[in-house]
Design an enzyme around this catalytic site. Structure first.
Site, PDB file in Angstrom:
ATOM      1  N   CYS A 201       9.413   1.099   3.327  1.00 40.15           N
ATOM      2  CA  CYS A 201      10.204   0.120   3.455  1.00 40.15           C
ATOM      3  C   CYS A 201      11.577   0.499   3.981  1.00 40.15           C
ATOM      4  O   CYS A 201      12.150  -0.276   4.941  1.00 40.15           O
ATOM      5  CB  CYS A 201      10.313  -0.918   2.282  1.00 40.15           C
ATOM      6  SG  CYS A 201      10.746   0.163   0.991  1.00 40.15           S
ATOM      7  N   THR A 202      12.012   1.583   3.752  1.00 36.88           N
ATOM      8  CA  THR A 202      13.304   2.275   3.985  1.00 36.88           C
ATOM      9  C   THR A 202      13.461   3.059   5.118  1.00 36.88           C
ATOM     10  O   THR A 202      14.520   3.760   5.468  1.00 36.88           O
ATOM     11  CB  THR A 202      13.932   2.892   2.636  1.00 36.88           C
ATOM     12  OG1 THR A 202      13.030   3.997   2.210  1.00 36.88           O
ATOM     13  CG2 THR A 202      14.550   1.908   1.792  1.00 36.88           C
TER      14      THR A 202
ATOM     15  N   GLY B 202      -4.805 -12.762  -4.965  1.00 36.12           N
ATOM     16  CA  GLY B 202      -3.228 -12.902  -4.732  1.00 36.12           C
ATOM     17  C   GLY B 202      -3.069 -14.314  -4.715  1.00 36.12           C
ATOM     18  O   GLY B 202      -1.988 -14.726  -5.284  1.00 36.12           O
TER      19      GLY B 202
ATOM     20  N   PHE C  71       0.825  -1.403  -0.080  1.00 37.40           N
ATOM     21  CA  PHE C  71       0.020   0.040  -0.007  1.00 37.40           C
ATOM     22  C   PHE C  71       0.870   1.262  -0.068  1.00 37.40           C
ATOM     23  O   PHE C  71       0.434   2.512  -0.296  1.00 37.40           O
ATOM     24  CB  PHE C  71      -0.851   0.205   1.271  1.00 37.40           C
ATOM     25  CG  PHE C  71      -0.196   0.296   2.545  1.00 37.40           C
ATOM     26  CD1 PHE C  71      -0.111   1.741   2.766  1.00 37.40           C
ATOM     27  CD2 PHE C  71       0.323  -0.462   3.615  1.00 37.40           C
ATOM     28  CE1 PHE C  71       0.450   2.054   3.906  1.00 37.40           C
ATOM     29  CE2 PHE C  71       1.044  -0.305   4.735  1.00 37.40           C
ATOM     30  CZ  PHE C  71       0.949   1.005   5.008  1.00 37.40           C
TER      31      PHE C  71
ATOM     32  N   GLU D  13      10.407  -8.308  -2.564  1.00 34.24           N
ATOM     33  CA  GLU D  13      10.792  -7.100  -1.821  1.00 34.24           C
ATOM     34  C   GLU D  13      10.157  -6.956  -0.385  1.00 34.24           C
ATOM     35  O   GLU D  13       8.983  -6.324  -0.346  1.00 34.24           O
ATOM     36  CB  GLU D  13      10.474  -6.012  -2.832  1.00 34.24           C
ATOM     37  CG  GLU D  13      11.143  -5.996  -4.053  1.00 34.24           C
ATOM     38  CD  GLU D  13      12.398  -5.463  -4.091  1.00 34.24           C
ATOM     39  OE1 GLU D  13      13.043  -5.025  -3.020  1.00 34.24           O
ATOM     40  OE2 GLU D  13      13.289  -5.830  -5.189  1.00 34.24           O
ATOM     41  N   LEU D  14      10.604  -7.255   0.593  1.00 36.02           N
ATOM     42  CA  LEU D  14       9.781  -7.361   1.848  1.00 36.02           C
ATOM     43  C   LEU D  14      10.359  -6.391   2.865  1.00 36.02           C
ATOM     44  O   LEU D  14      10.999  -5.388   2.587  1.00 36.02           O
ATOM     45  CB  LEU D  14      10.056  -8.773   2.278  1.00 36.02           C
ATOM     46  CG  LEU D  14       9.899  -9.771   1.398  1.00 36.02           C
ATOM     47  CD1 LEU D  14       9.853 -11.209   1.747  1.00 36.02           C
ATOM     48  CD2 LEU D  14       8.338  -9.548   0.652  1.00 36.02           C
TER      49      LEU D  14
ATOM     50  N   GLY E  59       5.197 -12.253   2.568  1.00 39.28           N
ATOM     51  CA  GLY E  59       6.318 -12.565   1.545  1.00 39.28           C
ATOM     52  C   GLY E  59       6.786 -14.061   1.659  1.00 39.28           C
ATOM     53  O   GLY E  59       7.194 -14.768   0.719  1.00 39.28           O
TER      54      GLY E  59
ATOM     55  N   ALA F  31      15.460   6.117  -2.471  1.00 39.97           N
ATOM     56  CA  ALA F  31      16.579   5.632  -3.400  1.00 39.97           C
ATOM     57  C   ALA F  31      16.166   6.331  -4.791  1.00 39.97           C
ATOM     58  O   ALA F  31      15.005   6.607  -4.861  1.00 39.97           O
ATOM     59  CB  ALA F  31      16.461   4.019  -3.350  1.00 39.97           C
TER      60      ALA F  31
ATOM     61  N   GLY G 113       5.883  -6.462  -0.047  1.00 38.16           N
ATOM     62  CA  GLY G 113       5.071  -6.465   0.957  1.00 38.16           C
ATOM     63  C   GLY G 113       5.739  -6.975   2.441  1.00 38.16           C
ATOM     64  O   GLY G 113       7.039  -6.790   2.335  1.00 38.16           O
TER      65      GLY G 113
END
Ligand code: NAD
Length: 510
Positions: A296-297, A224, A159, A262-263, A245, A460, A240
């Site tokens: 996420c970062t 999904g 999201f 990409e968790l 994941g 990034a 997610g």
């Protein structure tokens, strides 16, 4: 809201599209979308059922058989046109990203800019799908590798980046000759529908078949799951949480499919005695509270050398005190809402647990109520004094909670603490000491997919390969040579001579 109209968003929207055509789902399964900013209803979306799922997959297979025949630079030309169209809708789409997800308007625009940037990157990449050419050990033989598209790429997105992560995947996948099927998070379906309207104009103008860029809105547990288990999807790109994941990885691996994962992250910044705090403090605060801690970062752990600890703590408490929390559409505010009530409950539980585990709240820790906070999704950015080994410090809590951790000893000690979590996405060090910086970047240094010196953990650029190690999943997307994950490599040997020599000089006479 005029921008909704400009983007083709209505009160009721189909959530299923083949890229050029919308499909009206037959089941009466509607998703209601509310803004976390003020709780207002933004629209309704009909979700795909089994029948629509099948239709989308079949159209995608048909679309692939045509799309892969189009030369890569011509596929790049389509992506170039998508980039131009996105430029026209940057303000409108950025505003919808903010309204639906709750990030600041600046970040909403920034996210659309990322889509534009990856389009530009992909256009160039479309002429650079290079393979190596090797020298054969046999006379009059040619040996080289070449890359072909994989086929159907399922893109399941989180999201918090409602549109950028799709673009990273779909644009690179497209120039490589794949078709993509996008299942966005059910929190943010309207932005996905808006994107589909934008790209469909380009696809139609160029007379492209259905199924090149499809959209399937449906729940993770139904649509999904179907995507994960479906062998007709050659690659699953999943973004997610670690928990979902891990499940996705096992289902895809169970059918020996390919996946990009990409968790979650648990990103740290190290502040050494040689740090320039003028650079470090704004980087830490933006990293920790930007997007209300839902990147996420996001910076979650701050490892500060004991010699600077008091100074840093004081400066951060002061900086946190000056943050303005409120409607993210107002550019005067620094911090917007969390995405929904569940995220607020997770935040409250984390604060309670931290207290029980011995963390000390230095600032924040509360849910905001009253005027301007009617949606119930606003929390105070929180600063916690903690020990690195607290169980909750080892987890990713997707909220603006920053752990302030003191270290003693040299940079090796700080690196050991930074690496001592299960996740491995982004990391940073602030230092003006070359030895410290290079140690951090060496093979004995940070074990994360991203390692920064004198900039924070979040934000990034698309030119680099994005992704992380350990429980973050090991995926790479976006720039550098990430395109290779979307193609299958084929090693080719051609004999243009008149004899039949075998490799390794094996003698075989008939
Ligand atoms: P989530 O795991 O709840 O959902 C991610 C996606 O998976 C959604 O589209 C969801 O509908 C789908 N899904 C849910 N259950 C499923 C199932 N059983 N089968 C298949 N799909 C299913 O994550 P979220 O809350 O949307 O996003 C936040 C998380 O994403 C955080 O952990 C964050 O760190 C991570 N994230 C990672 C990156 C990265 O690049 N590493 C980028 C953005 C977000």
């Amino acid at each position: 809201m005029d921008f909704m109209k400009d983007l083709g968003i209505k009160k009721r929207n189909s959530g299923v599209s083949t890229g050029t055509k919308w499909i009206t789902p037959t089941s009466d399964d509607w998703l209601e979308v509310h803004s976390p900013i003020d709780g207002k209803k933004l629209g309704r979306v009909s979700r795909a059922g089994k029948k629509e799922y099948e239709q989308i997959i079949v159209r995608a297979q048909e679309g692939f058989s045509r799309w892969r025949q189009i030369p890569a630079p011509q596929r790049g030309e389509i992506v170039r046109q998508i980039g131009l169209e996105l430029r026209q809708y940057k303000q409108a789409l950025g505003s919808l990203v903010s309204c639906e997800m709750g990030k600041s308007l600046e970040e909403g625009y920034g996210e659309v800019q990322e889509m534009i940037d990856i389009c530009d990157f992909a256009v160039g990449q479309s002429r650079m799908l290079y393979g190596f050419s090797m020298h054969s050990e046999r006379p009059e033989h040619r040996l080289y590798d070449q890359y072909h598209p994989l086929g159907l790429v399922g893109v399941l997105t989180a999201f918090n980046f409602p549109v950028a992560v799709w673009a990273w995947n779909a644009m690179i996948a497209a120039v490589c000759g794949n078709v993509s099927i996008w299942k966005p998070s059910s929190q943010v379906p309207l932005t996905a529908i808006a994107v589909q309207h934008i790209i469909s104009r380009v696809l139609q103008k160029n007379d492209l078949p259905e199924g090149v860029f499809s959209l399937l809105i449906g729940s993770g547990r139904t649509i999904g799951e179907k995507m994960l288990a479906d062998p007709r999807l050659h690659l699953i790109s999943f973004t997610g949480s670690v928990a979902t994941g891990r499940h996705a990885a096992s289902v895809v691996a169970g059918r020996l499919g390919k996946s990009i994962l990409e968790l979650g992250g648990n990103n740290a910044i190290i502040i050494t005695p040689e740090a320039d705090l003028k650079l470090a403090i704004p980087a830490v605060v933006f990293g920790a509270v930007g997007t209300a801690g839902q990147r996420c970062t996001t910076t979650r752990r701050l490892l500060v050398h004991h010699s600077l600890y008091k100074q840093m703590k004081k400066a951060l408490v002061k900086a946190y005190g000056s943050l303005r929390i409120g409607n993210p559409l107002d550019s005067g505010n620094h911090v917007g809402p969390l995405v929904n009530q569940q995220a607020v409950s997770d935040f409250s539980l984390a604060i309670k647990t931290l207290r029980e585990q011995g963390g000390k709240i230095l600032f924040g820790g509360k849910v905001l109520t009253g005027k301007g906070y009617a949606s119930g999704c606003y929390v105070m950015p929180t600063l916690v004094e903690a020990k690195a080994e607290l169980p909750l410090v080892q987890e990713e809590t997707f909220a603006p909670i920053l752990y302030l951790i003191k270290y003693t000893g040299d940079v090796d000690r700080a690196i050991a603490l930074q690496n001592d979590v299960r996740q491995g996405l982004s990391s940073a060090i602030f230092t003006n000491d070359l030895r410290e910086a290079e140690t951090f970047l060496s093979s004995a240094g940070s074990d994360c997919g991203i390692a920064n010196v004198n900039i924070g953990t979040s934000g990034a650029e698309i030119g680099g390969a994005f992704g992380g190690e350990k429980e973050t999943g090991g995926g790479r997307e976006s720039g550098s040579d990430a395109w290779r994950a979307y193609m299958r490599r084929q090693t080719v040997t051609v004999n243009y001579g008149k004899t039949m020599p075998l490799a390794q000089g094996i003698n075989f006479q008939l």
